[in-house]
Design a protein around this motif. Structure first.
Motif, PDB file in Angstrom:
ATOM      1  N   LEU A  35      15.258  61.088  58.280  1.00 52.17           N
ATOM      2  CA  LEU A  35      13.800  61.178  58.294  1.00 52.17           C
ATOM      3  C   LEU A  35      13.180  59.825  58.613  1.00 52.17           C
ATOM      4  O   LEU A  35      12.257  59.726  59.425  1.00 52.17           O
ATOM      5  CB  LEU A  35      13.301  61.700  56.948  1.00 52.17           C
ATOM      6  CG  LEU A  35      11.788  61.849  56.788  1.00 52.17           C
ATOM      7  CD1 LEU A  35      11.240  62.785  57.849  1.00 52.17           C
ATOM      8  CD2 LEU A  35      11.446  62.350  55.392  1.00 52.17           C
ATOM      9  N   LEU A  36      13.686  58.791  57.989  1.00 45.74           N
ATOM     10  CA  LEU A  36      13.150  57.456  58.228  1.00 45.74           C
ATOM     11  C   LEU A  36      13.423  57.017  59.665  1.00 45.74           C
ATOM     12  O   LEU A  36      12.556  56.419  60.316  1.00 45.74           O
ATOM     13  CB  LEU A  36      13.777  56.468  57.233  1.00 45.74           C
ATOM     14  CG  LEU A  36      13.187  55.060  57.192  1.00 45.74           C
ATOM     15  CD1 LEU A  36      11.693  55.105  56.905  1.00 45.74           C
ATOM     16  CD2 LEU A  36      13.907  54.219  56.156  1.00 45.74           C
ATOM     17  N   ARG A  37      14.603  57.337  60.177  1.00 47.92           N
ATOM     18  CA  ARG A  37      14.901  56.997  61.571  1.00 47.92           C
ATOM     19  C   ARG A  37      13.963  57.729  62.524  1.00 47.92           C
ATOM     20  O   ARG A  37      13.516  57.168  63.528  1.00 47.92           O
ATOM     21  CB  ARG A  37      16.362  57.353  61.906  1.00 47.92           C
ATOM     22  CG  ARG A  37      17.392  56.476  61.249  1.00 47.92           C
ATOM     23  CD  ARG A  37      18.705  56.500  62.037  1.00 47.92           C
ATOM     24  NE  ARG A  37      19.160  57.860  62.280  1.00 47.92           N
ATOM     25  CZ  ARG A  37      19.987  58.539  61.477  1.00 47.92           C
ATOM     26  NH1 ARG A  37      20.424  57.972  60.356  1.00 47.92           N
ATOM     27  NH2 ARG A  37      20.377  59.763  61.786  1.00 47.92           N
ATOM     28  N   SER A  38      13.656  58.977  62.204  1.00 47.04           N
ATOM     29  CA  SER A  38      12.761  59.754  63.064  1.00 47.04           C
ATOM     30  C   SER A  38      11.365  59.154  63.096  1.00 47.04           C
ATOM     31  O   SER A  38      10.739  59.064  64.151  1.00 47.04           O
ATOM     32  CB  SER A  38      12.696  61.201  62.572  1.00 47.04           C
ATOM     33  OG  SER A  38      13.956  61.820  62.629  1.00 47.04           O
ATOM     34  N   VAL A  39      10.864  58.753  61.934  1.00 47.20           N
ATOM     35  CA  VAL A  39       9.536  58.144  61.865  1.00 47.20           C
ATOM     36  C   VAL A  39       9.488  56.860  62.673  1.00 47.20           C
ATOM     37  O   VAL A  39       8.554  56.612  63.450  1.00 47.20           O
ATOM     38  CB  VAL A  39       9.137  57.886  60.399  1.00 47.20           C
ATOM     39  CG1 VAL A  39       7.856  57.052  60.325  1.00 47.20           C
ATOM     40  CG2 VAL A  39       8.939  59.200  59.658  1.00 47.20           C
ATOM     41  N   CYS A  40      10.514  56.024  62.524  1.00 45.79           N
ATOM     42  CA  CYS A  40      10.529  54.755  63.250  1.00 45.79           C
ATOM     43  C   CYS A  40      10.662  54.973  64.754  1.00 45.79           C
ATOM     44  O   CYS A  40      10.044  54.257  65.551  1.00 45.79           O
ATOM     45  CB  CYS A  40      11.674  53.882  62.730  1.00 45.79           C
ATOM     46  SG  CYS A  40      11.409  53.273  61.047  1.00 45.79           S
ATOM     47  N   ALA A  41      11.464  55.961  65.152  1.00 43.33           N
ATOM     48  CA  ALA A  41      11.580  56.276  66.586  1.00 43.33           C
ATOM     49  C   ALA A  41      10.243  56.740  67.140  1.00 43.33           C
ATOM     50  O   ALA A  41       9.848  56.353  68.254  1.00 43.33           O
ATOM     51  CB  ALA A  41      12.647  57.352  66.791  1.00 43.33           C
ATOM     52  N   LEU A  42       9.541  57.568  66.371  1.00 48.13           N
ATOM     53  CA  LEU A  42       8.233  58.056  66.817  1.00 48.13           C
ATOM     54  C   LEU A  42       7.245  56.907  66.978  1.00 48.13           C
ATOM     55  O   LEU A  42       6.536  56.815  67.994  1.00 48.13           O
ATOM     56  CB  LEU A  42       7.714  59.085  65.828  1.00 48.13           C
ATOM     57  CG  LEU A  42       6.397  59.794  66.172  1.00 48.13           C
ATOM     58  CD1 LEU A  42       6.432  61.232  65.663  1.00 48.13           C
ATOM     59  CD2 LEU A  42       5.207  59.072  65.541  1.00 48.13           C
ATOM     60  N   LEU A  43       7.195  56.013  66.003  1.00 52.13           N
ATOM     61  CA  LEU A  43       6.276  54.881  66.084  1.00 52.13           C
ATOM     62  C   LEU A  43       6.607  53.993  67.276  1.00 52.13           C
ATOM     63  O   LEU A  43       5.712  53.504  67.982  1.00 52.13           O
ATOM     64  CB  LEU A  43       6.336  54.074  64.781  1.00 52.13           C
ATOM     65  CG  LEU A  43       5.848  54.775  63.512  1.00 52.13           C
ATOM     66  CD1 LEU A  43       6.084  53.882  62.296  1.00 52.13           C
ATOM     67  CD2 LEU A  43       4.382  55.142  63.622  1.00 52.13           C
ATOM     68  N   THR A  44       7.897  53.774  67.510  1.00 52.20           N
ATOM     69  CA  THR A  44       8.317  52.942  68.644  1.00 52.20           C
ATOM     70  C   THR A  44       7.894  53.556  69.968  1.00 52.20           C
ATOM     71  O   THR A  44       7.351  52.875  70.852  1.00 52.20           O
ATOM     72  CB  THR A  44       9.839  52.759  68.618  1.00 52.20           C
ATOM     73  OG1 THR A  44      10.227  52.127  67.393  1.00 52.20           O
ATOM     74  CG2 THR A  44      10.297  51.901  69.793  1.00 52.20           C
ATOM     75  N   LEU A  45       8.124  54.854  70.118  1.00 51.26           N
ATOM     76  CA  LEU A  45       7.794  55.520  71.379  1.00 51.26           C
ATOM     77  C   LEU A  45       6.293  55.564  71.625  1.00 51.26           C
ATOM     78  O   LEU A  45       5.838  55.374  72.762  1.00 51.26           O
ATOM     79  CB  LEU A  45       8.376  56.930  71.373  1.00 51.26           C
ATOM     80  CG  LEU A  45       9.894  56.993  71.528  1.00 51.26           C
ATOM     81  CD1 LEU A  45      10.418  58.388  71.227  1.00 51.26           C
ATOM     82  CD2 LEU A  45      10.299  56.560  72.934  1.00 51.26           C
ATOM     83  N   VAL A  46       5.515  55.794  70.565  1.00 50.49           N
ATOM     84  CA  VAL A  46       4.059  55.796  70.743  1.00 50.49           C
ATOM     85  C   VAL A  46       3.583  54.418  71.197  1.00 50.49           C
ATOM     86  O   VAL A  46       2.735  54.298  72.084  1.00 50.49           O
ATOM     87  CB  VAL A  46       3.355  56.216  69.442  1.00 50.49           C
ATOM     88  CG1 VAL A  46       1.845  56.049  69.580  1.00 50.49           C
ATOM     89  CG2 VAL A  46       3.673  57.655  69.102  1.00 50.49           C
ATOM     90  N   GLY A  47       4.107  53.375  70.577  1.00 52.16           N
ATOM     91  CA  GLY A  47       3.728  52.029  70.992  1.00 52.16           C
ATOM     92  C   GLY A  47       4.078  51.753  72.443  1.00 52.16           C
ATOM     93  O   GLY A  47       3.282  51.174  73.188  1.00 52.16           O
ATOM     94  N   LEU A  48       5.276  52.187  72.866  1.00 57.25           N
ATOM     95  CA  LEU A  48       5.683  51.991  74.261  1.00 57.25           C
ATOM     96  C   LEU A  48       4.807  52.786  75.215  1.00 57.25           C
ATOM     97  O   LEU A  48       4.453  52.302  76.305  1.00 57.25           O
ATOM     98  CB  LEU A  48       7.148  52.397  74.422  1.00 57.25           C
ATOM     99  CG  LEU A  48       8.183  51.488  73.750  1.00 57.25           C
ATOM    100  CD1 LEU A  48       9.566  52.090  73.889  1.00 57.25           C
ATOM    101  CD2 LEU A  48       8.142  50.085  74.353  1.00 57.25           C
ATOM    102  N   VAL A  49       4.454  54.010  74.834  1.00 58.06           N
ATOM    103  CA  VAL A  49       3.602  54.840  75.689  1.00 58.06           C
ATOM    104  C   VAL A  49       2.272  54.147  75.948  1.00 58.06           C
ATOM    105  O   VAL A  49       1.826  54.030  77.105  1.00 58.06           O
ATOM    106  CB  VAL A  49       3.376  56.227  75.050  1.00 58.06           C
ATOM    107  CG1 VAL A  49       2.221  56.953  75.754  1.00 58.06           C
ATOM    108  CG2 VAL A  49       4.635  57.068  75.132  1.00 58.06           C
ATOM    109  N   PHE A  50       1.631  53.684  74.895  1.00 56.85           N
ATOM    110  CA  PHE A  50       0.320  53.065  75.079  1.00 56.85           C
ATOM    111  C   PHE A  50       0.422  51.732  75.817  1.00 56.85           C
ATOM    112  O   PHE A  50      -0.456  51.384  76.602  1.00 56.85           O
ATOM    113  CB  PHE A  50      -0.374  52.879  73.732  1.00 56.85           C
ATOM    114  CG  PHE A  50      -1.150  54.088  73.295  1.00 56.85           C
ATOM    115  CD1 PHE A  50      -2.414  54.328  73.775  1.00 56.85           C
ATOM    116  CD2 PHE A  50      -0.585  55.004  72.434  1.00 56.85           C
ATOM    117  CE1 PHE A  50      -3.127  55.449  73.402  1.00 56.85           C
ATOM    118  CE2 PHE A  50      -1.285  56.136  72.046  1.00 56.85           C
ATOM    119  CZ  PHE A  50      -2.553  56.360  72.540  1.00 56.85           C
TER     120      PHE A  50
END
Length: 402
Positions: free
Chosen positions: A32-47
């Motif tokens: 779960l924690l890995r998923s949250v961190c992956a999501l935050l990383t990808l959102v930052g890269l997208v923007f």
């Protein structure tokens, strides 16, 4: 364009990720924690890569017109996949089933990413568009399908995220519930972003120009939604830390009366190495508990079970429940033992084999120590015992122990 509406949420995601990073390092195996961190990383890269200055720079560096478009869309598809994986991890269930579902999600969005790359190669985008690629090429063969594909993938993931977070919020309380509800609000802005994109693209299909929805309104909605979601992701962790710190310092403060009562007889009170006032709260509590246990160990020969029994009966008679009465009885016994130890500076009772000693019953942990400490400050039974101890003279004590 300066790209601030893109870079601000990218920075917000970076801050959120930095808050999560220590937990991720400590609990890397937590899916779960890995998923949250992956999501935050990808959102930052997208923007970051969706900002017009970044788009222009990437196009120039790679040397392919509009190559930033499939890059951003592939990142968005990976983001969609991370959302669904996060949903699955939150939902839980049999590990084998959970792993199988996650593999299918990742495989499905990997196919989407590969298809986006293929469609871009098949399509023709000769004119560089920094902010209106979707609407400018909405009717271009292959690029049209590319745009619909990435928007559909993002919509599916956003809808699933809203549904799961909303349902989970009804089952939990406290900081977690607040964080989930904030995430839902953030993803509502994300769905509004998708609606404006779809509206502008469909309008182009019908010969209507609503490009401003995609170029101007959509980035603002996405930026607001991501920043709100970042707060939702960080709030449960930050709230838990604040709550844990508050509880720890509350325990430290509540132990104060018992610690001060025992400090004169603590075995190492005069020579112990005291920790600094800025030390972590957990260490402060541990130090205080250690001092209390040292004091009790030094008082062991002076504990009188008869005193405790009488104090327990008095507390029950005064209306205390059994647990509270036990804490008051232990507090009275400690108070009497402290007075007895002070009246016996030579420690004759310690060396006496006939000493009537009984250990206090509240030795199970900090909770019992806290109850005893509160009783020392608030109990009328303890106050009465203090009064009796204050009127006892040292000669009376020597007479009793002779």
């Amino acid at each position: 364009m300066d790209g601030s509406s893109y870079y601000i949420p990218a920075v917000a995601m970076g801050v959120a990720l930095s808050v999560k990073a220590p937990s991720l390092i400590r609990s890397w195996r937590d899916p779960l924690l890995r998923s949250v961190c992956a999501l935050l990383t990808l959102v930052g890269l997208v923007f970051f890569f969706a900002a017009p200055p970044s788009i222009e720079e990437v196009n120039d560096v790679i040397g392919v017109t509009n190559v930033s478009a499939p890059l951003v869309y592939c990142l968005l598809s990976a983001f969609s996949s991370s959302c669904l994986v996060l949903v699955v991890n939150w939902r839980g269930g049999p590990p084998a089933l959970t792993r199988r579902i996650k593999r299918r999600i990742i495989a499905g969005y990997t196919l989407v990413i590969a298809t986006i790359a293929i469609l871009f190669v098949l399509g023709d985008t000769p004119v560089e568009r920094l902010v209106d690629f979707d609407t400018y090429y909405a009717n271009t063969p292959y690029i049209r399908e590319l745009i619909v594909l990435y928007l559909t993938g993002l919509t599916v993931a956003g809808g699933a995220m809203n549904f799961m977070c909303g349902r989970w919020a009804l089952q939990v309380r406290g900081w977690l519930r607040a964080g989930l509800l904030i995430i839902v609000i953030g993803y509502l802005f994300n769905l509004a972003y998708l609606m404006t994109k779809f509206t502008a693209v469909i309008a182009r299909w019908n010969g209507v120009n609503l490009d401003y929805l995609s170029s101007d309104a959509a980035p603002v909605l996405a930026s607001i939604g991501v920043q709100i979601s970042a707060v939702g992701f960080c709030l449960p962790l930050a709230g838990q830390r604040v709550g844990d710190s508050w509880n720890t310092w509350s325990t430290y403060r509540r132990l104060g009366p018992l610690w001060r009562e025992l400090r004169p007889v603590s075995m190492h009170a005069d020579r112990a190495v005291r920790i600094s006032w800025w030390s972590p709260a957990e260490l402060q509590v541990t130090q205080r508990e250690s001092d209390i246990h040292d004091g009790m160990l030094n008082l062991y020969p002076y504990f009188d079970s008869a005193v405790r029994s009488g104090a327990y009966d008095a507390a029950v008679a005064a209306g205390s429940d059994p647990v509270q009465a036990q804490a008051e009885a232990d507090a009275v016994m400690v108070t009497e033992a402290v007075r007895a130890r002070a009246a016996d500076p030579e420690g004759r009772v310690i060396s006496s084999a006939e000493a009537n000693a009984a250990p206090p019953s509240s030795t199970e942990g900090p909770r019992d120590l806290v109850r005893m400490s509160i009783a020392l400050r608030q109990s009328s039974v303890v106050a009465a015992a203090r009064g009796r101890a204050g009127t006892r003279s040292e000669s009376d004590f020597h007479e009793q122990t002779r």
